[in-house]
Design an enzyme around this catalytic site. Structure first.
Site, PDB file in Angstrom:
ATOM      1  N   ASP A  55       0.872  -1.168   0.000  1.00 19.75           N
ATOM      2  CA  ASP A  55       0.000   0.000   0.000  1.00 19.75           C
ATOM      3  C   ASP A  55       0.909   1.218   0.000  1.00 19.75           C
ATOM      4  O   ASP A  55       1.628   1.468   0.976  1.00 19.75           O
ATOM      5  CB  ASP A  55      -0.891  -0.013   1.248  1.00 19.75           C
ATOM      6  CG  ASP A  55      -1.797   1.200   1.350  1.00 19.75           C
ATOM      7  OD1 ASP A  55      -1.661   2.136   0.528  1.00 19.75           O
ATOM      8  OD2 ASP A  55      -2.630   1.242   2.278  1.00 19.75           O
ATOM      9  N   SER A 134      -0.466  13.016 -15.416  1.00 21.75           N
ATOM     10  CA  SER A 134      -1.609  12.984 -16.314  1.00 21.75           C
ATOM     11  C   SER A 134      -1.556  14.243 -17.154  1.00 21.75           C
ATOM     12  O   SER A 134      -0.909  15.230 -16.769  1.00 21.75           O
ATOM     13  CB  SER A 134      -2.916  12.969 -15.504  1.00 21.75           C
ATOM     14  OG  SER A 134      -4.037  13.212 -16.331  1.00 21.75           O
ATOM     15  N   TYR A 147      -8.630  15.307  -8.576  1.00 23.67           N
ATOM     16  CA  TYR A 147      -7.672  14.544  -9.374  1.00 23.67           C
ATOM     17  C   TYR A 147      -6.641  15.465 -10.011  1.00 23.67           C
ATOM     18  O   TYR A 147      -5.428  15.247  -9.885  1.00 23.67           O
ATOM     19  CB  TYR A 147      -8.412  13.747 -10.445  1.00 23.67           C
ATOM     20  CG  TYR A 147      -7.501  12.971 -11.358  1.00 23.67           C
ATOM     21  CD1 TYR A 147      -6.909  11.787 -10.938  1.00 23.67           C
ATOM     22  CD2 TYR A 147      -7.218  13.422 -12.648  1.00 23.67           C
ATOM     23  CE1 TYR A 147      -6.051  11.069 -11.771  1.00 23.67           C
ATOM     24  CE2 TYR A 147      -6.368  12.719 -13.484  1.00 23.67           C
ATOM     25  CZ  TYR A 147      -5.787  11.548 -13.038  1.00 23.67           C
ATOM     26  OH  TYR A 147      -4.944  10.844 -13.867  1.00 23.67           O
ATOM     27  N   LYS A 151      -2.516  15.878  -9.393  1.00 25.88           N
ATOM     28  CA  LYS A 151      -1.528  15.715 -10.457  1.00 25.88           C
ATOM     29  C   LYS A 151      -0.727  16.999 -10.679  1.00 25.88           C
ATOM     30  O   LYS A 151       0.466  16.938 -10.993  1.00 25.88           O
ATOM     31  CB  LYS A 151      -2.222  15.273 -11.747  1.00 25.88           C
ATOM     32  CG  LYS A 151      -2.879  13.895 -11.651  1.00 25.88           C
ATOM     33  CD  LYS A 151      -1.879  12.798 -11.279  1.00 25.88           C
ATOM     34  CE  LYS A 151      -2.480  11.404 -11.369  1.00 25.88           C
ATOM     35  NZ  LYS A 151      -1.507  10.339 -11.046  1.00 25.88           N
TER      36      LYS A 151
END
Length: 283
Positions: A55, A134, A147, A151
């Site tokens: 993890d 991304s 998100y 990033k």
């Protein structure tokens, strides 16, 4: 031949990167979240695939796994911090607990991975650190604030790391995929509950289009792996590697918008200086 550490190899781009490296003859240590994924991964190329259950949000475990891999498998030449997931949701509707969880994996999980590998590479004065950000780390769309925020944060971290370690012979690359034919927008996506009707007109078509496109995205994961392997063999690999024509188009438009703001408001920006202030040094 090189030894890779890739986090999140059970599926998606992480799996594609691992398979591409294995096909090229390299050795890959891949991390998985579930014990059930260990066997199938190690069966890809027995003797050259090594699975570790991990993890990435457990900082102590990340460090322990990296140190153990260095001792048992061998020196790591390439580390790809790939583990992460998407959180879709209008900002006002998204619980802050979900935002924190997004950053915990996408930012701090990547940071833990790179920080654990770095001492070994620094001592050897060689290595390549990568993290999968991304196109959403260089541009943003409605409904992906957490998100894209994670990033963007990772992009800034990588930019600074690269300037810190380049003198040690260590390369750092931010890998910025566009839309790829993986489960990212399907079962791997976490979605905040819709609660505010005011956002329906904006967001409902976006969510519906993303769901409909899942499984038919533009990007080919195998070709992404080939591109990643290609930059390992060039003397000066890029600090930023955009993957996909959609990423090129959308990031270029976003950067143009920022440049337009900078130029359009340059005179106002200059009015905030002390006349005798010191200019900071760039790098």
């Amino acid at each position: 031949m090189k030894t890779f550490l890739i986090t999140g190899v059970s599926s998606g781009l992480g799996r594609a990167f691992a398979e591409g490296a294995l096909e090229a003859g390299h050795t890959v240590v891949g991390t998985v979240r579930r014990e059930a994924d260990r066997g199938p991964f190690e069966a890809l190329a027995p003797g050259r695939t090594h699975a570790r259950r991990l993890d990435v949000t457990d900082d102590v475990a990340v460090r322990a796994v990296v140190d153990e891999v260095e001792a048992s498998v061998g020196p790591l030449d390439v580390a790809i911090a790939n583990a992460g997931y998407g959180l879709e949701g209008i900002f006002e509707e998204t619980p802050l607990s979900a935002v924190r969880a997004q950053f915990e994996t996408n930012v701090f999980g990547a940071a833990a991975t790179l920080q654990a590998v770095l001492p070994h590479m620094r001592k050897r004065r060689a290595g390549h650190l990568m993290a999968v950000t991304s196109m959403g780390g260089l541009m943003a769309v409605p409904g992906m604030s957490a998100y894209c925020g994670s990033k963007f944060a990772l992009e800034g971290m990588l930019e600074s790391i690269r300037k810190e370690v380049t003198a040690f012979g260590i390369h750092v690359t931010a890998v910025e995929p566009g839309s790829f034919r993986t489960d990212w927008a399907g079962r791997s996506m976490t979605r905040a509950e819709r609660t505010i009707a005011d956002y329906d007109a904006l967001f409902t078509p976006i969510r519906d289009a993303r769901t409909a496109a899942s499984g038919n995205q533009l990007g080919d994961p195998r070709k992404a792996a080939e591109a990643l392997l290609h930059i390992l063999d060039v003397p000066e690999p890029p600090a930023h590697l955009l993957l996909g024509s959609d990423a090129l188009r959308l990031v270029a438009a976003a950067r143009q918008a920022v440049d337009d703001d900078i130029r359009g408001w340059e005179q106002l920006s200059r009015t905030t200086d002390f006349p005798d202030g010191a200019q900071i040094a760039g790098a």
